[in-house]
Design a protein around this motif. Structure first.
Motif, PDB file in Angstrom:
ATOM      1  N   ALA B 250       0.825  -1.208   0.000  1.00 38.91           N
ATOM      2  CA  ALA B 250       0.000   0.000   0.000  1.00 38.91           C
ATOM      3  C   ALA B 250       0.860   1.258   0.000  1.00 38.91           C
ATOM      4  O   ALA B 250       0.588   2.223  -0.728  1.00 38.91           O
ATOM      5  N   LYS B 253       2.481   1.768  -3.301  1.00 39.78           N
ATOM      6  CA  LYS B 253       1.558   2.299  -4.307  1.00 39.78           C
ATOM      7  C   LYS B 253       1.327   3.789  -4.132  1.00 39.78           C
ATOM      8  O   LYS B 253       0.595   4.409  -4.887  1.00 39.78           O
ATOM      9  N   LEU B 255       0.051   5.292  -1.215  1.00 49.90           N
ATOM     10  CA  LEU B 255      -0.970   5.715  -0.248  1.00 49.90           C
ATOM     11  C   LEU B 255      -0.297   6.436   0.918  1.00 49.90           C
ATOM     12  O   LEU B 255       0.763   6.004   1.382  1.00 49.90           O
ATOM     13  N   ALA B 259      -3.590   7.202   5.882  1.00 48.02           N
ATOM     14  CA  ALA B 259      -4.644   6.404   5.242  1.00 48.02           C
ATOM     15  C   ALA B 259      -4.385   4.919   5.454  1.00 48.02           C
ATOM     16  O   ALA B 259      -5.298   4.145   5.769  1.00 48.02           O
ATOM     17  N   VAL B 260      -3.119   4.525   5.305  1.00 44.79           N
ATOM     18  CA  VAL B 260      -2.771   3.110   5.515  1.00 44.79           C
ATOM     19  C   VAL B 260      -3.051   2.723   6.974  1.00 44.79           C
ATOM     20  O   VAL B 260      -3.630   1.679   7.281  1.00 44.79           O
ATOM     21  N   LYS B 263      -7.072   3.103   7.679  1.00 45.65           N
ATOM     22  CA  LYS B 263      -7.972   2.305   6.844  1.00 45.65           C
ATOM     23  C   LYS B 263      -7.615   0.823   6.864  1.00 45.65           C
ATOM     24  O   LYS B 263      -8.476  -0.033   6.777  1.00 45.65           O
TER      25      LYS B 263
END
Lengths: 633, 348
Positions: B250, B253, B255, B259-260, B263
């Protein structure tokens, strides 16, 4: 995901504040304009039923509600019995077997719905106390279905027909109260206000027994109403099936007494509240006391009607720290002194230090009518064979240090088995072996060695066998006491094994005569030396009260003679001779006569502790203005 | 699935029976004069015998053999009309059904089992019914333990997330240091210091529940005292999760870390954290011994301890049974829910 976090926050918020909302919905007790005494108590109240009362805390609480036939004068010392619900002292027949007691005619019970309701349909009724209520009280004390540890102990084998009544109760179920209609030959209501007790044999201490709150009157209406039916909502009641009834009073609405207060809230490990009984008869503060009482201001309210305080409010505070902090922050009116801070409060000469006195705190001390001792099992071969060994242990034991080190000096060395305040204590004098003398102890130990050698009881090395001392309690205090005891024995070369155990285990070991030496003691039930001397009467070994298993025909003969005698110089002489026999034989080593140190704020007036009497809250006066000025509530 | 639930229910029944048997043996086989413990040292031997009889302590403990000898001995004369008692003489030879019934049911254990399982136990000291004690006191205990658990969980999560977020930084080091420090300080010290402080600042809040907001004093102390351990545990769980491949993917990518964290990582951390919380719930009802004692909260906290020290065995067995019941039920429900969501569990 955001929803989850929002929901989580809301749930946490709800769970945190829900208790506050629920607690706010509780019934609140407000005493605007009333004088309140704020106190705390350290152990749970086990009983609110006079018949089941067997501990000090319960007795203290119950005495606000219940009153017996006789009571102790609040101020006079030595303790003096006076009538309470009785008109006068009992009329005793010449043979000492019949007690005729006339009861006051104007004594009313606190209002309770068990008596029905007034014409307005809301106000509960009351009624006057009758002799038959005392008959019921004594029957309840004998009722095998009620746990009556104290109440039955003093009546067992004393009143004609009462033991038979107890046996017959076994044929009834607990909830079948028709057993209280069975007659008892020795307990009769001669008329509405005259009670007659017929004893099996003379028992001069009976009048002291009748001063115990366990024998306070209970109306039959209470049994027939509260114990046989229960609230069913909308003011209705439904019957309780016989199999589900209990014979004991357990709820505050079931406490119906004649005392100065009514129990309005009872949480045995929380808040307990008593409020003034508006139907309490006219009782006045004593007009005489000890010579020093006037100087101490204890007679300023002489002749005034009691009680002075409107509400008694007690919090359950099992830990000493919050109780102490509560007292210092003026939330509680009185307090004991926690052992940890004792030396910073009380000076070596046992006075309150100036820094506390300047804060308006005052010290109240009193001697408890108790003696603690190290008991010798007189059926143990070694201890029985060698009186010199018992003497040696008594002489080697530094009792003064024991009191200083382990009790912060809160007590005195008892020099015989009677407390200082008891008749016969001074006359009997100190026991010759109840003193600290290591040299004499070593000499006695040599004698003991010879006695034990003659009896073939020395061990393989020719030494006195190791002894075993049992102490009841597994706490830090008992551990320290055990260490101290070991030092005392080792000082003269005796080997001893200290065994700490819980109280029931110690009781069983003592009962089975398996303990050799053990910590024990006695708290007097009434101010008569007989109460202590019965502990050494041979036939009481079978009864369980003589747990040292001490037998001495001369002592037993004197006891049998004295126990049926009324108070007289002849009886006192017999008591003195018995105490002197014990001084010589040493079945116990007395180690402490405890002294209680209590603190009170200056606004608490008329506070004098009584060694036996309960129910003295009615004499306490609170100067509410002074309390507010001093920062109290 | 039905067979799995049935199997677990049978296991649960055996577990609870085992708990009750052990509690019984611990109390009834231990030495001590129970009657004297309850009646006091001043009673007579007859009073003690009466007490033992009233409470059934004079019956055989586990097996009553009193009627066995009536079956095995010679047949009594036909006119013998006496009934057989625990120690009495045999009358007519009793049928086997009576003997068996007496053997197992006329015992202390049978009485104990029946009264405990049906919540009919009463205190030997106060004669109160256990169910009444729980009804009166449990709300007070829950008033401390539930907010303390909820608030403690929330605060620990926030702090653990922060220190995990800033891992290997000064914030992390200080956070972990304070957490370990908090774990080193005894619970009692937190209570005594906290209460002393409140007594100095606002005495009316330091004891009792005269004001409902007073409850926040013990709750706050409980939260602070428990924070260290919880922060350490949650931080470890979060960091374990943060080291997994999907987190690395993640982040690779592109993020952002918050957020990681919020979420993905926290969501996957919830399973062990919630399991821990669910298993703690049955014990909430028992309250907190020290907090209740020090702050005058009339809860159940000291009930079990004082019942043990005072040998109030019906209360001990009743509370143990209740806790075992709730705990076993909780574990059962957790296991069933696992089995629903993870079929592999059913096969093990």
């Amino acid at each position: 995901m955001v929803k989850f976090y929002v929901l989580a926050v809301l749930v946490v918020f709800g769970l945190v504040f829900a208790p506050v909302v629920l607690l706010a919905m509780r019934e609140r007790n407000e005493y605007e304009g009333k004088v309140v005494l704020y106190g705390s108590y350290p152990a749970k109240v086990k009983s609110i039923d006079p018949a089941t009362c067997g501990d000090t805390i319960s007795a203290t609480m119950q005495a606000n509600v219940y009153e017996p036939l006789y009571a102790y004068h609040y101020l006079k010392r030595p303790a003096e019995l006076i009538p309470c619900l009785a008109e006068d002292m009992p009329e005793v027949s010449p043979d000492g077997l019949t007690y005729t007691i006339r009861i006051l005619k104007d004594v009313k019970y606190a209002r309770n719905e068990c008596f029905g309701f007034e014409s307005d349909g809301r106000t509960p009724r009351t009624r006057t106390v009758r002799a038959e209520d005392f008959v019921l009280t004594i029957k309840r004390a004998a009722d095998v279905h009620i746990q009556t540890p104290m109440a039955w102990t003093f009546l067992s084998g004393r009143i004609r027909g009462l033991d038979e009544f107890r046996e017959r109760c076994k044929q009834y179920r607990e909830g079948d109260f028709s057993r209280y209609d069975l007659p008892v030959e020795g307990v009769t209501a001669v008329d509405e206000h005259t009670l007659r007790l017929t004893l099996v044999q003379p028992y001069p201490q009976m009048v002291h027994v009748l001063a115990m709150h366990s024998y306070s009157p209970v109306p039959r209406e209470l049994i027939d109403y509260h114990l046989t039916s229960e609230p069913a909502g909308n003011g209705q009641r439904r019957p309780i099936p016989v199999a589900q009834r209990t014979a004991q009073i357990t709820r505050p609405d079931q406490t119906v007494g004649t005392g100065p207060y009514i129990l309005t809230k009872f949480d045995r490990s929380g808040e307990i509240i008593f409020e003034r009984n508006p139907d309490y008869r006219l009782v006045t503060y004593p007009t005489e006391g000890e010579p020093s009482d006037r100087q101490k201001g204890l007679l300023e309210d002489a002749g005034k009607p009691v009680p002075f305080v409107d509400v008694l409010r007690y919090d359950f505070v099992p830990e000493s720290l919050p109780a102490w902090l509560g007292f210092l922050s003026r939330r509680y009116d009185t307090s004991a002194i926690p052992p940890d801070v004792f030396t910073s409060v009380i000076s070596p000469d046992r006075q309150l230090l100036d820094r506390w006195r300047r804060q308006g705190i005052e010290l109240v001390t009193y001697e408890e009518p108790s003696v603690f001792w190290m008991a010798f099992n007189m059926e143990d071969p070694v201890l029985r064979a060698s009186r010199s060994l018992r003497h040696a242990i008594c002489l080697a034991y530094d009792v003064e240090s024991y009191i200083d080190v382990l009790w912060n000096g809160r007590g005195r060395r008892p020099v015989n088995i009677l407390p200082d305040s008891f008749p016969g204590h001074r006359e009997a004098g100190p026991g010759p072996y109840y003193r600290y003398d290591p040299a004499a102890a070593r000499a006695k130990l040599e004698e003991a060695r010879r006695e034990l050698a003659a009896a073939g009881l020395l061990d393989a090395n020719g030494d006195i066998p190791p002894l075993s001392l049992d102490l009841g309690g597994l706490d830090e205090f008992q551990r320290r006491a055990g260490d101290f005891d070991r030092q005392q024995f080792e000082k003269i070369g005796l080997r001893v094994k200290i065994n700490l155990m819980d109280w029931p285990t110690l009781q069983q070991k003592v009962h089975n005569k398996q303990s050799q030496l053990y910590g024990m003691g006695w708290h007097a039930d009434y101010p008569d030396p007989e109460n202590f001397l019965q502990l050494f009467y041979g036939p009481n070994i079978e009864m369980g009260t003589n747990n040292t298993n001490y037998r001495n025909p001369e002592f037993d003969a004197l006891y049998e003679k004295a126990r049926v005698m009324n108070d007289s110089p002849e009886r006192l002489d017999l008591y003195v001779r018995m105490v002197r026999i014990l001084n010589e034989d040493c079945p116990v080593l007395p180690t402490l006569q405890p002294e209680l140190f209590l603190l009170k704020h200056a606004w608490v007036k008329n506070n004098k502790r009584h060694p036996f009497g309960y129910g003295n809250s009615k004499y306490i006066r609170i100067d509410a203005d002074l309390r507010r000025r001093m920062g109290g509530r | 699935m039905g067979a799995y639930i049935l199997r677990r229910l049978i296991q649960a029944a055996f577990t609870i029976f085992g708990v009750m048997l052990i509690t019984f043996l611990l109390f009834r086989l231990v030495a001590g004069d129970v009657a004297a413990a309850h009646l006091g040292p001043k009673v007579t031997e007859q009073q003690k015998r009466d007490w033992l009889h009233k409470h059934g302590y004079d019956k055989p403990k586990l097996i009553n053999k009193s009627l066995w000898r009536c079956r095995s001995g010679p047949a009594p004369p036909a006119s013998g009309a006496s009934t057989a008692g625990t120690t009495g003489s045999c009358g007519a030879r009793p049928p086997w059904s009576t003997v068996l019934k007496s053997t197992f049911l006329d015992t202390q254990f049978a009485d104990y089992l029946w009264k405990t399982a049906t919540f009919q136990t009463r205190s030997l000291i106060t004669n109160e019914r256990l169910i009444d004690i729980i009804r009166q006191r449990a709300p007070y205990s829950l008033a401390i333990t539930v907010p303390a658990m909820a608030l403690g969980w929330a605060m620990a999560m926030v702090v653990a997330t922060i220190v995990a977020y800033y891992r290997a930084s000064l914030i992390d080091y200080v956070g972990v240091f304070l957490a370990v420090l908090g774990m080193c300080i005894p619970y009692l010290a937190f209570i005594m210091a906290g209460q002393y402080l409140v007594f100095q600042l606002r005495p009316s809040m330091a004891f009792g529940l005269s004001n409902p907001f007073n409850i926040f004093v013990p709750v706050t102390i409980a939260v602070i005292a428990g924070l260290g351990g919880q922060v350490r545990f949650y931080r470890t769980v979060i960091l374990d999760e943060a080291n997994r491949d999907y987190v690395r993917t993640a982040l690779a990518k592109g993020l952002p870390l918050p957020a990681v964290m919020f979420k993905h990582i926290l969501r996957n951390c919830m399973l062990p954290i919630l399991t821990q919380l669910i298993l703690a719930i049955p014990f909430l009802i028992l309250g907190s011994l020290l907090l209740e004692s020090f702050f005058g909260i009339p809860g159940l906290g000291d009930q079990l301890l004082s019942a043990i020290t005072n040998r109030d065995e019906p209360i001990v067995s009743g509370e143990t049974y209740l806790t075992a019941l709730i705990y076993t039920l909780g574990v059962l429900l957790t296991d069933i829910s696992y089995a629903i969501f993870d079929p592999r569990v059913r096969l093990t």
